[in-house]
Design an enzyme around this catalytic site. Structure first.
Site, PDB file in Angstrom:
ATOM      1  N   SER A 125       0.875  -1.184   0.096  1.00 19.84           N
ATOM      2  CA  SER A 125      -0.038   0.029   0.039  1.00 19.84           C
ATOM      3  C   SER A 125       0.771   1.140   0.044  1.00 19.84           C
ATOM      4  O   SER A 125       0.397   2.295  -0.190  1.00 19.84           O
ATOM      5  CB  SER A 125      -0.930  -0.100   1.385  1.00 19.84           C
ATOM      6  OG  SER A 125      -0.282  -0.350   2.329  1.00 19.84           O
ATOM      7  N   GLU A 156      -4.524  -0.180  -8.747  1.00 22.93           N
ATOM      8  CA  GLU A 156      -3.413   0.775  -9.009  1.00 22.93           C
ATOM      9  C   GLU A 156      -2.339  -0.016  -9.480  1.00 22.93           C
ATOM     10  O   GLU A 156      -1.839  -0.984  -8.771  1.00 22.93           O
ATOM     11  CB  GLU A 156      -2.897   1.568  -7.627  1.00 22.93           C
ATOM     12  CG  GLU A 156      -3.848   2.539  -7.418  1.00 22.93           C
ATOM     13  CD  GLU A 156      -3.385   3.632  -6.056  1.00 22.93           C
ATOM     14  OE1 GLU A 156      -3.796   4.736  -6.082  1.00 22.93           O
ATOM     15  OE2 GLU A 156      -2.940   3.007  -5.379  1.00 22.93           O
ATOM     16  N   ASN A 194      -3.860   6.265  -1.420  1.00 22.67           N
ATOM     17  CA  ASN A 194      -3.554   6.330  -0.033  1.00 22.67           C
ATOM     18  C   ASN A 194      -3.056   7.671   0.373  1.00 22.67           C
ATOM     19  O   ASN A 194      -3.098   8.009   1.486  1.00 22.67           O
ATOM     20  CB  ASN A 194      -2.642   5.359   0.168  1.00 22.67           C
ATOM     21  CG  ASN A 194      -3.517   3.738   0.642  1.00 22.67           C
ATOM     22  OD1 ASN A 194      -4.668   3.905   0.635  1.00 22.67           O
ATOM     23  ND2 ASN A 194      -2.652   2.755   0.535  1.00 22.67           N
TER      24      ASN A 194
HETATM   25  N1  3HC Z   1     -16.217  -9.580   0.421  1.00 21.02           N
HETATM   26  C1  3HC Z   1     -16.889  -9.620  -0.733  1.00 21.02           C
HETATM   27  N2  3HC Z   1     -17.978  -8.728  -0.706  1.00 21.02           N
HETATM   28  C2  3HC Z   1     -18.539  -7.996   0.060  1.00 21.02           C
HETATM   29  C3  3HC Z   1     -17.698  -7.675   1.046  1.00 21.02           C
HETATM   30  C4  3HC Z   1     -16.424  -8.349   1.409  1.00 21.02           C
HETATM   31  N3  3HC Z   1     -15.757  -8.310   2.536  1.00 21.02           N
HETATM   32  N4  3HC Z   1     -18.155  -6.752   1.807  1.00 21.02           N
HETATM   33  C5  3HC Z   1     -19.284  -6.294   1.180  1.00 21.02           C
HETATM   34  N5  3HC Z   1     -19.587  -7.091  -0.021  1.00 21.02           N
HETATM   35  C6  3HC Z   1     -20.245  -6.886  -0.950  1.00 21.02           C
HETATM   36  C7  3HC Z   1     -21.621  -7.281  -0.824  1.00 21.02           C
HETATM   37  O1  3HC Z   1     -22.064  -8.700  -0.874  1.00 21.02           O
HETATM   38  C8  3HC Z   1     -22.689  -6.495  -1.510  1.00 21.02           C
HETATM   39  O2  3HC Z   1     -22.839  -7.001  -2.803  1.00 21.02           O
HETATM   40  P1  3HC Z   1     -23.954  -6.637  -4.063  1.00 21.02           P
HETATM   41  O3  3HC Z   1     -23.595  -5.130  -4.244  1.00 21.02           O
HETATM   42  O4  3HC Z   1     -23.502  -7.532  -5.040  1.00 21.02           O
HETATM   43  O5  3HC Z   1     -25.054  -7.032  -3.308  1.00 21.02           O
HETATM   44  C9  3HC Z   1     -21.865  -5.010  -1.807  1.00 21.02           C
HETATM   45  O6  3HC Z   1     -20.419  -5.551  -1.428  1.00 21.02           O
HETATM   46  C10 3HC Z   1     -22.240  -3.930  -0.842  1.00 21.02           C
HETATM   47  O7  3HC Z   1     -22.215  -4.625   0.506  1.00 21.02           O
HETATM   48  P2  3HC Z   1     -23.335  -4.206   1.643  1.00 21.02           P
HETATM   49  O8  3HC Z   1     -24.538  -3.824   1.042  1.00 21.02           O
HETATM   50  O9  3HC Z   1     -23.151  -5.376   2.742  1.00 21.02           O
HETATM   51  O10 3HC Z   1     -22.639  -2.973   2.674  1.00 21.02           O
HETATM   52  P3  3HC Z   1     -22.446  -1.582   1.814  1.00 21.02           P
HETATM   53  O11 3HC Z   1     -23.298  -1.225   0.809  1.00 21.02           O
HETATM   54  O12 3HC Z   1     -22.441  -0.890   3.295  1.00 21.02           O
HETATM   55  O13 3HC Z   1     -20.911  -1.493   1.176  1.00 21.02           O
HETATM   56  C11 3HC Z   1     -18.441  -1.380   1.334  1.00 21.02           C
HETATM   57  C12 3HC Z   1     -19.796  -2.076   1.948  1.00 21.02           C
HETATM   58  C13 3HC Z   1     -18.435  -2.093  -0.108  1.00 21.02           C
HETATM   59  C14 3HC Z   1     -17.460  -1.938   2.363  1.00 21.02           C
HETATM   60  C15 3HC Z   1     -18.629   0.061   1.523  1.00 21.02           C
HETATM   61  O14 3HC Z   1     -18.982   0.625   2.625  1.00 21.02           O
HETATM   62  C16 3HC Z   1     -17.518   0.915   0.851  1.00 21.02           C
HETATM   63  O15 3HC Z   1     -17.607   1.050  -0.314  1.00 21.02           O
HETATM   64  N6  3HC Z   1     -16.816   1.420   1.817  1.00 21.02           N
HETATM   65  C17 3HC Z   1     -15.630   2.146   1.378  1.00 21.02           C
HETATM   66  C18 3HC Z   1     -14.169   0.987   1.201  1.00 21.02           C
HETATM   67  C19 3HC Z   1     -13.197   1.758   0.961  1.00 21.02           C
HETATM   68  O16 3HC Z   1     -12.941   2.957   0.762  1.00 21.02           O
HETATM   69  N7  3HC Z   1     -12.264   0.875   0.684  1.00 21.02           N
HETATM   70  C20 3HC Z   1     -10.865   1.502   0.426  1.00 21.02           C
HETATM   71  C21 3HC Z   1      -9.990   1.500   1.671  1.00 21.02           C
HETATM   72  S1  3HC Z   1      -8.205   2.218   1.175  1.00 21.02           S
HETATM   73  C22 3HC Z   1      -7.288   0.541   0.737  1.00 21.02           C
HETATM   74  O17 3HC Z   1      -8.366  -0.670   0.868  1.00 21.02           O
HETATM   75  C23 3HC Z   1      -6.223   0.619   0.480  1.00 21.02           C
HETATM   76  C24 3HC Z   1      -5.077   0.066   1.340  1.00 21.02           C
HETATM   77  O18 3HC Z   1      -3.938   0.001   1.065  1.00 21.02           O
HETATM   78  C25 3HC Z   1      -5.140   0.486   2.760  1.00 21.02           C
END
Ligand code: 3HC
Length: 287
Positions: A125, A156, A194
């Site tokens: 990351s 990325e 990030n």
């Molecule tokens: N694994 C697989 N699928 C998942 C999952 C997981 N851990 N969590 C959620 N899902 C799926 C659900 O099954 C659902 O699928 P569908 O659209 O086909 O029905 C979809 O994702 C949406 O899930 P939910 O309805 O349960 O929940 P939300 O609508 O609240 O979405 C979220 C959850 C996708 C986590 C959303 O809140 C989100 O996009 N959050 C921001 C995440 C983000 O910014 N991530 C980047 C972080 S930075 C990073 O990772 C970089 C690293 O280097 C630090």
């Protein structure tokens, strides 16, 4: 440093079966014709990662979001094995602990066992692709996925100083094949996402520490006032506060800019072992 072109069936390896590694293995197995071997330091850890994938798939089947046979097919494309079996893989994605030395020694090991033409990718990351790949005979590229990896659409794709263009082409082709959008990024502290997202989380900790609002209200404010899918403190808990801290430290040391100072509360939480969802407590509590 030659690179074989991407074709199916694609033989892929993932090393590191934690949250990110398991999610990446699941994402990479989503395309028909991909065969993924999932590894970790030992078979038990790799099995645990596979089990986590299966639990997630079963949850989505139960809630009607995924057909049972699609889940079975995806799962059958992932098998667990020792790192030494990765000899024939054309792409190996590393998602182990976010520290340079363990990553370098893993890459040296992979460099010695994989076929010529294989691409070695790191999900780092914030570390340097150039440094991770230094002195290796295989092409090394950054493939940075986002949490949760099966859902988030961005990868990325990062070139280090010695990365050949064909490795970038291949990484992008594989990302597209699994339904992601690859964005080519030059090597730079925190790459793009990030560099912007993690200081926002650190800033939210500052707002919390100043007593401006509660954790719940800070998160509600960004959800409702900026249309973020989740608030910054909840996002820190999802990513892992140890990861947030590590990235802030890299931003600070690489740029020398004091604006990237990790907030003391962030550091305190990490020292307390309150790392977010994975330990049941971070800025929020996860029963
Ligand atoms: N694994 C697989 N699928 C998942 C999952 C997981 N851990 N969590 C959620 N899902 C799926 C659900 O099954 C659902 O699928 P569908 O659209 O086909 O029905 C979809 O994702 C949406 O899930 P939910 O309805 O349960 O929940 P939300 O609508 O609240 O979405 C979220 C959850 C996708 C986590 C959303 O809140 C989100 O996009 N959050 C921001 C995440 C983000 O910014 N991530 C980047 C972080 S930075 C990073 O990772 C970089 C690293 O280097 C630090």
């Amino acid at each position: 440093m030659n690179v074989t072109t991407y074709h199916t069936p694609a033989l892929i390896g993932v090393v590191g079966a934690g949250t990110m590694g398991a999610g990446i293995a699941e994402a990479l197995a989503s395309a028909p014709g991909h065969e993924v071997i999932l590894c970790d330091a030992n078979i038990e850890l790799a099995e645990r990662g596979k089990q986590r994938i299966e639990e997630g798939l079963a949850r989505r089947v139960r809630s009607g979001k995924l057909e049972a046979n699609s889940a079975d097919e995806l799962s059958s494309r992932i098998r667990v094995a020792e790192i030494e079996t990765l000899t024939d893989r054309e792409l190996i994605v590393e998602a182990i602990v976010e520290q340079l030395e363990p990553k370098r020694s893993l890459f040296e090991r992979l460099d010695g066992i994989t076929v010529a033409g294989a691409v070695l990718a790191t999900n780092t990351s914030s570390l340097s692709i150039t440094e991770i790949g230094r002195g290796l005979s295989h092409a090394v590229v950054g493939m940075h996925f986002f949490n949760p990896a099966p859902v988030m659409k961005l990868v990325e794709v990062i070139a280090g100083a010695a990365t050949p263009p064909e490795a970038i082409v291949k990484a992008k082709a594989i990302a597209e094949r699994i339904g992601k959008t690859p964005v080519e990024v030059a090597e730079g502290a925190g790459f793009v996402v990030n560099r912007i997202l993690i200081p926002m989380i650190n800033e939210a900790v500052e707002v919390l520490g100043a007593g401006t609002a509660s954790a719940e209200d800070i998160d509600a404010a960004l959800r409702l006032g900026a249309n973020h899918p989740m608030g910054p403190l909840a996002l820190g808990d999802l990513v892992g506060l140890d990861v947030v801290l590590a990235i802030m430290e890299v931003l600070q040391s690489e740029t020398g800019d004091p604006k990237y100072r990790p907030h003391p509360i962030l550091r305190k939480y990490v020292r307390a072992g309150w790392l977010g969802r994975k330990t049941g407590r971070g800025f929020h509590v996860y029963p």
